[in-house]
Every structure is written in structure tokens, then in C-alpha cells.
Design a protein around this motif. Structure first.
Motif, PDB file in Angstrom:
ATOM      1  N   ALA A 357       0.829  -1.210   0.000  1.00  0.00           N
ATOM      2  CA  ALA A 357       0.000   0.000   0.000  1.00  0.00           C
ATOM      3  C   ALA A 357       0.861   1.257   0.000  1.00  0.00           C
ATOM      4  CB  ALA A 357      -0.928  -0.009   1.210  1.00  0.00           C
ATOM      5  N   LEU A 358       1.955   1.245   0.749  1.00  0.00           N
ATOM      6  CA  LEU A 358       2.853   2.400   0.742  1.00  0.00           C
ATOM      7  C   LEU A 358       3.478   2.593  -0.642  1.00  0.00           C
ATOM      8  CD1 LEU A 358       4.642   2.112   4.211  1.00  0.00           C
ATOM      9  CD2 LEU A 358       2.894   3.766   3.526  1.00  0.00           C
ATOM     10  N   GLN A 359       3.744   1.505  -1.339  1.00  0.00           N
ATOM     11  CA  GLN A 359       4.259   1.627  -2.701  1.00  0.00           C
ATOM     12  C   GLN A 359       3.215   2.244  -3.626  1.00  0.00           C
ATOM     13  OE1 GLN A 359       7.553   0.981  -3.467  1.00  0.00           O
ATOM     14  NE2 GLN A 359       7.523   0.793  -1.227  1.00  0.00           N
ATOM     15  N   LEU A 360       1.957   1.911  -3.400  1.00  0.00           N
ATOM     16  CA  LEU A 360       0.901   2.500  -4.218  1.00  0.00           C
ATOM     17  C   LEU A 360       0.823   4.007  -3.986  1.00  0.00           C
ATOM     18  CD1 LEU A 360      -1.188   1.429  -6.260  1.00  0.00           C
ATOM     19  CD2 LEU A 360      -2.840   1.370  -4.396  1.00  0.00           C
ATOM     20  N   ASP A 361       0.925   4.433  -2.733  1.00  0.00           N
ATOM     21  CA  ASP A 361       0.961   5.873  -2.453  1.00  0.00           C
ATOM     22  C   ASP A 361       2.179   6.522  -3.097  1.00  0.00           C
ATOM     23  OD1 ASP A 361      -1.377   6.366  -0.931  1.00  0.00           O
ATOM     24  OD2 ASP A 361      -0.462   5.444   0.814  1.00  0.00           O
ATOM     25  N   ARG A 362       3.312   5.847  -3.018  1.00  0.00           N
ATOM     26  CA  ARG A 362       4.534   6.369  -3.633  1.00  0.00           C
ATOM     27  C   ARG A 362       4.356   6.489  -5.143  1.00  0.00           C
ATOM     28  NH1 ARG A 362       9.343   2.547  -4.382  1.00  0.00           N
ATOM     29  NH2 ARG A 362      11.005   3.822  -5.261  1.00  0.00           N
ATOM     30  N   ALA A 363       3.691   5.500  -5.761  1.00  0.00           N
ATOM     31  CA  ALA A 363       3.478   5.534  -7.211  1.00  0.00           C
ATOM     32  C   ALA A 363       2.595   6.708  -7.625  1.00  0.00           C
ATOM     33  CB  ALA A 363       2.847   4.223  -7.670  1.00  0.00           C
ATOM     34  N   HIS A 364       1.675   7.101  -6.757  1.00  0.00           N
ATOM     35  CA  HIS A 364       0.742   8.178  -7.107  1.00  0.00           C
ATOM     36  C   HIS A 364       1.238   9.560  -6.705  1.00  0.00           C
ATOM     37  CE1 HIS A 364      -2.855   5.158  -7.134  1.00  0.00           C
ATOM     38  NE2 HIS A 364      -2.129   5.098  -8.220  1.00  0.00           N
ATOM     39  N   ARG A 365       2.074   9.640  -5.666  1.00  0.00           N
ATOM     40  CA  ARG A 365       2.309  10.941  -5.051  1.00  0.00           C
ATOM     41  C   ARG A 365       3.765  11.375  -4.961  1.00  0.00           C
ATOM     42  NH1 ARG A 365      -1.920  10.015   0.014  1.00  0.00           N
ATOM     43  NH2 ARG A 365      -3.821  10.444  -1.177  1.00  0.00           N
ATOM     44  N   ALA A 377       5.773  -0.291 -10.610  1.00  0.00           N
ATOM     45  CA  ALA A 377       6.204  -1.612 -11.072  1.00  0.00           C
ATOM     46  C   ALA A 377       6.180  -2.632  -9.934  1.00  0.00           C
ATOM     47  CB  ALA A 377       7.605  -1.519 -11.672  1.00  0.00           C
ATOM     48  N   PHE A 378       6.573  -2.225  -8.734  1.00  0.00           N
ATOM     49  CA  PHE A 378       6.517  -3.143  -7.585  1.00  0.00           C
ATOM     50  C   PHE A 378       5.074  -3.543  -7.275  1.00  0.00           C
ATOM     51  CE2 PHE A 378      10.730  -1.499  -5.567  1.00  0.00           C
ATOM     52  CZ  PHE A 378      11.458  -2.372  -6.368  1.00  0.00           C
ATOM     53  N   VAL A 379       4.156  -2.577  -7.350  1.00  0.00           N
ATOM     54  CA  VAL A 379       2.744  -2.895  -7.102  1.00  0.00           C
ATOM     55  C   VAL A 379       2.235  -3.874  -8.153  1.00  0.00           C
ATOM     56  CG1 VAL A 379       0.405  -1.956  -7.021  1.00  0.00           C
ATOM     57  CG2 VAL A 379       2.275  -0.730  -5.910  1.00  0.00           C
ATOM     58  N   ALA A 380       2.584  -3.651  -9.413  1.00  0.00           N
ATOM     59  CA  ALA A 380       2.168  -4.566 -10.470  1.00  0.00           C
ATOM     60  C   ALA A 380       2.713  -5.966 -10.230  1.00  0.00           C
ATOM     61  CB  ALA A 380       2.635  -4.043 -11.830  1.00  0.00           C
ATOM     62  N   LEU A 381       3.958  -6.055  -9.797  1.00  0.00           N
ATOM     63  CA  LEU A 381       4.580  -7.350  -9.525  1.00  0.00           C
ATOM     64  C   LEU A 381       3.881  -8.071  -8.378  1.00  0.00           C
ATOM     65  CD1 LEU A 381       7.021  -9.328  -9.974  1.00  0.00           C
ATOM     66  CD2 LEU A 381       8.245  -7.954  -8.266  1.00  0.00           C
ATOM     67  N   LEU A 382       3.547  -7.350  -7.332  1.00  0.00           N
ATOM     68  CA  LEU A 382       3.017  -7.979  -6.120  1.00  0.00           C
ATOM     69  C   LEU A 382       1.506  -8.175  -6.143  1.00  0.00           C
ATOM     70  CD1 LEU A 382       5.195  -6.253  -3.391  1.00  0.00           C
ATOM     71  CD2 LEU A 382       5.196  -8.671  -3.995  1.00  0.00           C
ATOM     72  N   THR A 383       0.800  -7.508  -7.048  1.00  0.00           N
ATOM     73  CA  THR A 383      -0.664  -7.635  -7.049  1.00  0.00           C
ATOM     74  C   THR A 383      -1.130  -9.083  -7.207  1.00  0.00           C
ATOM     75  OG1 THR A 383      -1.083  -5.360  -7.739  1.00  0.00           O
ATOM     76  CG2 THR A 383      -2.785  -6.988  -8.257  1.00  0.00           C
ATOM     77  N   PRO A 384      -0.646  -9.858  -8.180  1.00  0.00           N
ATOM     78  CA  PRO A 384      -1.095 -11.256  -8.243  1.00  0.00           C
ATOM     79  C   PRO A 384      -0.658 -12.084  -7.042  1.00  0.00           C
ATOM     80  CG  PRO A 384       0.672 -10.860  -9.822  1.00  0.00           C
ATOM     81  CD  PRO A 384       0.264  -9.522  -9.295  1.00  0.00           C
ATOM     82  N   VAL A 385       0.471 -11.735  -6.438  1.00  0.00           N
ATOM     83  CA  VAL A 385       0.935 -12.458  -5.251  1.00  0.00           C
ATOM     84  C   VAL A 385      -0.008 -12.213  -4.086  1.00  0.00           C
ATOM     85  CG1 VAL A 385       2.838 -12.743  -3.622  1.00  0.00           C
ATOM     86  CG2 VAL A 385       3.329 -12.338  -6.054  1.00  0.00           C
ATOM     87  N   VAL A 386      -0.352 -10.945  -3.859  1.00  0.00           N
ATOM     88  CA  VAL A 386      -1.262 -10.616  -2.761  1.00  0.00           C
ATOM     89  C   VAL A 386      -2.630 -11.252  -3.000  1.00  0.00           C
ATOM     90  CG1 VAL A 386      -2.515  -8.727  -1.642  1.00  0.00           C
ATOM     91  CG2 VAL A 386      -0.069  -8.503  -2.103  1.00  0.00           C
ATOM     92  N   LYS A 387      -3.151 -11.119  -4.221  1.00  0.00           N
ATOM     93  CA  LYS A 387      -4.475 -11.672  -4.500  1.00  0.00           C
ATOM     94  C   LYS A 387      -4.500 -13.177  -4.287  1.00  0.00           C
ATOM     95  CE  LYS A 387      -8.232 -13.170  -6.779  1.00  0.00           C
ATOM     96  NZ  LYS A 387      -8.634 -14.588  -6.891  1.00  0.00           N
ATOM     97  N   ALA A 388      -3.600 -13.900  -4.921  1.00  0.00           N
ATOM     98  CA  ALA A 388      -3.684 -15.361  -4.916  1.00  0.00           C
ATOM     99  C   ALA A 388      -3.164 -15.973  -3.620  1.00  0.00           C
ATOM    100  CB  ALA A 388      -2.918 -15.925  -6.114  1.00  0.00           C
ATOM    101  N   ALA A 389      -1.988 -15.559  -3.184  1.00  0.00           N
ATOM    102  CA  ALA A 389      -1.415 -16.183  -1.991  1.00  0.00           C
ATOM    103  C   ALA A 389      -2.233 -15.867  -0.743  1.00  0.00           C
ATOM    104  CB  ALA A 389       0.029 -15.734  -1.798  1.00  0.00           C
ATOM    105  N   PHE A 390      -2.668 -14.626  -0.601  1.00  0.00           N
ATOM    106  CA  PHE A 390      -3.432 -14.270   0.589  1.00  0.00           C
ATOM    107  C   PHE A 390      -4.774 -15.004   0.625  1.00  0.00           C
ATOM    108  CE2 PHE A 390      -1.609  -9.933   2.090  1.00  0.00           C
ATOM    109  CZ  PHE A 390      -0.313 -10.403   1.928  1.00  0.00           C
ATOM    110  N   THR A 391      -5.390 -15.215  -0.525  1.00  0.00           N
ATOM    111  CA  THR A 391      -6.668 -15.921  -0.507  1.00  0.00           C
ATOM    112  C   THR A 391      -6.472 -17.426  -0.344  1.00  0.00           C
ATOM    113  OG1 THR A 391      -6.732 -15.928  -2.940  1.00  0.00           O
ATOM    114  CG2 THR A 391      -7.869 -14.141  -1.807  1.00  0.00           C
ATOM    115  N   ASP A 392      -5.388 -17.973  -0.881  1.00  0.00           N
ATOM    116  CA  ASP A 392      -5.078 -19.382  -0.615  1.00  0.00           C
ATOM    117  C   ASP A 392      -4.785 -19.603   0.872  1.00  0.00           C
ATOM    118  OD1 ASP A 392      -5.429 -20.278  -3.203  1.00  0.00           O
ATOM    119  OD2 ASP A 392      -3.292 -20.262  -3.714  1.00  0.00           O
ATOM    120  N   PHE A 393      -3.870 -18.810   1.418  1.00  0.00           N
ATOM    121  CA  PHE A 393      -3.555 -18.943   2.841  1.00  0.00           C
ATOM    122  C   PHE A 393      -4.777 -18.597   3.697  1.00  0.00           C
ATOM    123  CE2 PHE A 393       0.971 -18.508   1.500  1.00  0.00           C
ATOM    124  CZ  PHE A 393       1.499 -19.583   2.201  1.00  0.00           C
ATOM    125  N   GLY A 394      -5.588 -17.650   3.224  1.00  0.00           N
ATOM    126  CA  GLY A 394      -6.776 -17.273   3.975  1.00  0.00           C
ATOM    127  C   GLY A 394      -7.764 -18.415   4.084  1.00  0.00           C
TER     128      GLY A 394
END
Length: 573
Positions: A357-365, A377-394
Motif C-alpha cells: 500500500a505504501l508503494q501505491l501511495d509512492r506511485a501516485h504521489r 512496477a513493484f505494485v504490479a509485480l506484487l498484485t497477483p501475489v497478494v491476490k492469490a497467496a493471501f486468498t489461498d492462505f486465507g
């Protein structure tokens, strides 16, 4: 059930000791510090605990219903929605140009965690509206922005995303909904969409649908898809030619109205350029994918609280030495294993979500264009990781928390089976987790010619070298080495090789990323001896001993390639 306790102490620890929140805000010129951020989260958590958690079970049992063509949400939902909107929670991170508060996105993401922990179905109304606002703000005309964004940002109006059709799910190239231009510059949208979350409700106000459709001259495939803003009510107040055909009968999130939507020549307006709708819609989808990942995190955290509370009270069996009994089940090693599996994910996931989330703020501001580009670019890289891994582990966490209850977890009384049912959808919608894994391997590893992922690995490696974390740093460094090796082997891999490796690779990537967060948290916790800090050190040790070793098996599986996976003939399945 036990009362929900918002994780404010953990948020404060991350803001002040792990993520460098004040420094990050200063670099962005934002007048927000950790004390203010924690205060905002504390108030949000209080409302979630007091207003949403108590109506979660009734919402599940009652469900949303379709009565005379209109959706009725469960008792208490409409009042709770209006209270949250009136209190400003819909506009927390939104652009001040449209009435938003402009607060850092990390607060929004952690609010989404508390929404998901207390009432997943309810949180979707706000999350989908926020995603729709982002797509409109990025791609719509100034007139559409002025007409729709202020009321959507305030929460007076809500948003929905209409992509999926019965014959066009992940493969949007197959969609058939049509949009015919009218003389006044609007379009008549005709077609049927399914799985439309928040497609209708009884909260009052307009509902703004973003609908993918084809123009008459559209080329075939995804290059012929356009995006249209189709409101429930037209600017003159008349009802648009759209209706709810049915509510989907679902495994979970019963309180969320998931609609079959019929558009019968409904009036809409083009968002962005003709035939470029998929790019515009992905602005919304990428925002939603982060939100969905946080849903997995929120459900896991809530299920952990219930299971830990139960384990501290439930008497079963004797102590390990046989001298005492019955004892609370928290004394049994296997119960501790399940609880610590959940906790080790939740606390690392919360930290990784905050960093993203801090990277997203950095990307915008951030004032520097290079800094913005790197963060994006970091947000783009991590978005599928956060979506898939967090929901699998969740989902895995919800199942393990249910297991702690034994037979009581399988019946409705304790609410654990609802967590399992609700968590399951997060692995499916906004792009299934297999699609997320293919996106990571097939697209995101190639960003910048491979330079983005290497820069991320270098960042992690630098943190490991600088960390005062004897429990975790060495093990995470070894796991990072495995990740680097398999990343190199997958760059330029064939479609089948990438597909065979993708899910295992994403989990490996996620475990290393969470290990990185545990290194940061251990370094911070080692500086004190409070109960929170001592607990961090213990859970960090568990993560390294019991969860991080999965990376070795994953790396071996990835390196075997696709041969065994593709050997069986299709007609032999």
C-alpha cells in the motif's frame, strides 16, 4: 462467538517500527503521521466491531433476496451502510478533487481487512465502488467524472463491475453484449451479465455499472471490447432499461447480492476510447485484486481470534506429562500448530499488505518520476501475489481455525463454517488464482525485461543483509536464493512449462516475501521486551522452522518441468 478485537496494536507496531510510515509520508509531502493513522484505524475498527460483526451471522442466514424485481439486503445492512458512508469511510483514500479525504492507501487497505474480518459481504459494497471510481477517474470524460464521482466518492451512490457472461468468464474475448451508438452521444447497451456483485441493493441512491460491451464495428477478440458507464437511474431520474434477472445461489457471502443483470437497450456512456475497454477495466480490476487478497487476510485474522479464544477455554485431554487433566486444548501441540500457521501468515501478510500500500501511495504521489515508476512496477509485480497467496492462505487458515473447534466447528453455532464458505470465493473471483499465477510468471516476471523482479529481489536482499534478525535472516536468504534460481529458469519458458510451474512459483514467491516481512518484524521486536514484541519473536521462529521450509519442496517441484503434468492424454482423464 467471541467479540472481534481490531488489531490496532499490530497496526501501530507496523506503522512505527517496521514500515517507516512517518518517513514515507514525509517523502510524499503528506501531513499524516503514525499517531493520526492509528487513531483513524482505531475508530474504523470500533465501528466494524460494533456495527458489522453483530449482523454478520444474520446476514449469512437471511441472505439478500429478490422481491418483485428488487434486491432486499439482510436486516441492518442498509442502516449500517448509511452510517459508514455518513461517517466518511467511503471517501477515506479518495481524491480530494471529488470530495475524498486523500488519506494514505495503507489506511484503506487495513480498513478493508477489518471489513473482511467482521462482514465480508458488507465490505464488498465499498470496495467495488472504490474500484469503479478509480476506473472512471482514470479513463472517463470530464463530464462523466463531474456527474458521477462526487456522489460515488461520498458513498451516496455505489458502483458495480459487469464483465462476466455465461459463455465468457476468464476469456473475455468471447463476450457478446452489444452497445449501439445513439444520436445524442450515448449508447444502447444490450446483453446479460452474471456474477455481478453489488448489482442491486436497497441502500437508496444510484448504482453505477461499468459494463464491457462491443460496438457494431468492433474487431474480434479482446481488441474489440469497450467500456460503458450504465447507471441504474438516468440523469433525469428515470429508471434505466436494466434489471436483476436473478440472484446467484452461492456457497458463501450470502448477504452480498450477486446478480444476473439484464441490460435491455440500457443507456450508457463510453468510458475511455472505443475498443480500449479492457485496459480501462483493468484499472478497476487491479484495485479489486488487492482488495480481494485482503479479504483472505481479514477472514484468516477473524477466524484466528475465534479459534484462539476457544482453545484457551475448551477443556479436553491431559497435559503432555499426563499429570493434569482435563487441560485447555491450547496446551496440545497440534492445536498450537494450527493456530501458529494462521498467525504466522496473518501478521506477515498484514505487513506485506502495508508495504504494498505504501508503494501505491509512492506511485501516485512521489515528486520524482523515477520513484513513481519503480513503485508502480513493484505494485504490479506484487498484485497477483497478494491476490492469490493471501486468498489461498486465507482459506487454509479458515479451515484450520474450524478444525480447532472439532465438531463444534462444523455446526453453525460458532460461525466457523461461515468463514470457510465465505473465504472460498476469494480464490475464484477477480481472476482465479491459477490465472493470477500465470500472470505473475507470464507477464510480471518480464516487466522491464526482467529488471523489476531483480530490483525487488535486490531490495529484499539488502534488507536481509542489514537486519538484526538472527532467527530469520539466514533462512530467508537461503529461500531467496532458491527463488532467484527458479525465476531464472522460468524466464522465457514455454507456455506449458510456465503453466506447470506457476501456482508453485507464486506460493514460493509469497513465502519468501512473508519471510522478508518477518525479518523486518524480528529486527524491530528484538529492541524491546513487551508482550507484543516477545510474541513476534516466537512467531517469527515458528515461521522459519515450520512454514518457510516449504520453499525447498516447491523449488524442487518447479524444476521438474512440465513433462509429467502433460504426459496423460486428454481422453484419459
Amino acid at each position: 462467538m467471541y467479540n472481534y478485537i481490531p488489531p490496532i496494536d499490530d497496526y501501530r507496531f507496523l506503522l512505527t517500527r517496521v514500515l517507516g510510515f512517518d518517513t514515507a509520508m514525509s517523502a510524499l509531502g503528506q501531513d499524516v503521521d503514525a499517531d493520526l493513522a492509528a487513531t483513524v484505524l482505531e475508530e474504523a475498527g470500533r465501528m466494524c466491531a460494533e456495527r458489522l460483526h453483530p449482523i454478520n451471522r444474520e446476514g449469512d442466514e437471511h441472505g439478500s433476496r429478490l422481491v418483485d424485481g428488487a434486491v432486499q439486503t439482510p436486516p441492518g445492512f442498509a442502516d449500517a451502510y448509511r452510517d459508514f458512508a455518513d461517517a466518511g469511510w467511503a471517501s477515506l483514500s479518495a481524491d480530494p478533487a471529488y470530495g475524498g479525504q486523500g488519506l494514505p492507501f495503507i489506511l484503506q487497505l487495513w480498513l478493508d481487512e477489518m471489513f473482511s474480518a467482521t462482514n465480508l459481504s458488507f465490505g464488498l459494497f465499498f470496495g467495488l465502488t472504490r474500484g469503479a471510481c478509480e476506473a472512471i477517474a482514470a479513463h472517463a470524460s470530464d463530464d462523466l467524472k463531474a456527474a458521477y464521482l462526487p456522489k460515488m466518492v461520498s458513498g451516496e451512490w455505489t458502483g458495480a463491475m459487469a464483465l462476466t457472461e455465461s459463455g465468457a468468464g476468464t476469456d473475455l474475448a468471447l463476450l457478446k453484449t452489444k452497445a449501439v451508438p445513439a444520436a445524442d452521444g450515448s449508447y444502447a447497451v444490450t446483453g446479460q451479465k452474471i456474477f455481478i456483485s453489488s448489482g442491486d441493493h436497497d441502500f437508496g441512491g444510484n448504482i453505477v455499472h461499468l459494463v464491457l460491451a462491443r460496438l457494431p464495428d468492433a474487431p474480434p477478440g479482446v481488441k474489440g471490447i469497450s467500456l460503458f458507464l450504465v447507471p441504474k437511474y438516468l440523469p433525469d431520474g428515470a429508471r434505466n432499461a436494466m434489471s436483476v434477472g436473478a440472484l446467484e445461489q452461492k456457497m458463501g457471502i450470502h448477504a452480498q447480492p450477486t446478480c444476473v443483470m439484464n441490460y435491455d437497450g440500457a443507456t450508457g456512456w463510453l468510458v475511455g476510447e472505443p475498443h480500449r475497454g479492457l485496459a480501462a477495466m483493468f484499472t478497476m480490476m487491479n484495485a479489486e485484486r488487492l482488495m480481494v487478497g485482503i479479504q483472505g487476510l481479514g477472514v484468516a485474522g477473524a477466524a484466528y481470534q475465534q479459534a484462539a479464544g476457544y482453545a484457551r477455554e475448551r477443556l479436553q485431554g491431559r497435559s503432555a506429562d499426563g499429570a493434569r487433566g482435563p487441560v485447555t486444548i491450547i496446551e496440545h501441540a497440534d492445536v498450537r500448530r494450527m493456530l501458529l500457521n494462521i498467525r504466522a501468515f496473518v501478521e506477515a501478510g498484514r505487513a506485506l499488505a502495508g508495504w504494498t500500500a505504501l508503494q501505491l501511495d509512492r506511485a501516485h504521489r512521489h515528486p520524482d518520476a523515477a520513484e513513481r515508476a519503480e513503485a508502480d512496477a513493484f505494485v504490479a509485480l506484487l498484485t497477483p501475489v497478494v491476490k492469490a497467496a493471501f486468498t489461498d492462505f486465507g482459506f487454509e487458515s479458515a479451515v484450520q481455525a474450524q478444525q480447532v473447534f472439532g465438531g463444534h466447528g462444523y455446526i453453525r453455532e460458532w460461525g466457523m463454517e461461515q468463514y470457510v464458505r465465505d473465504a472460498r470465493i476469494a480464490q475464484i473471483y477477480e481472476g482465479t488464482n491459477g490465472v493470477q499465477a500465470m500472470d505473475l510468471v507470464g507477464r510480471k516476471l518480464a516487466l522491464g525485461g526482467g529488471a523489476v523482479v531483480e530490483r525487488f529481489f535486490d531490495l529484499v536482499s539488502g534488507d536481509l543483509d542489514a537486519a538484526d534478525a538472527p532467527l530469520t535472516a539466514g533462512a530467508v536468504r537461503e529461500a531467496l536464493g532458491l527463488l532467484r534460481d527458479v525465476t531464472s529458469s522460468l524466464q522465457g519458458a514455454s507456455v506449458n512449462a510456465a503453466g506447470a510451474a506457476a501456482v508453485d512459483y507464486l506460493r514460493l514467491f509469497a513465502l519468501v516475501s512473508m519471510g522478508w516481512m518477518w525479518v523486518r518484524m524480528e529486527s524491530a521486536a528484538a529492541q524491546g521486551d513487551t508482550p507484543l514484541e516477545q510474541a513476534k519473536l516466537a512467531v517469527a521462529r515458528f515461521f522459519v522452522d515450520r512454514m518457510l521450509p516449504q520453499t525447498k519442496g516447491l523449488a524442487v517441484a518447479i524444476q521438474t518441468g512440465e513433462a509429467s503434468m502433460m504426459a496423460l492424454a486428454p481422453d484419459a482423464f
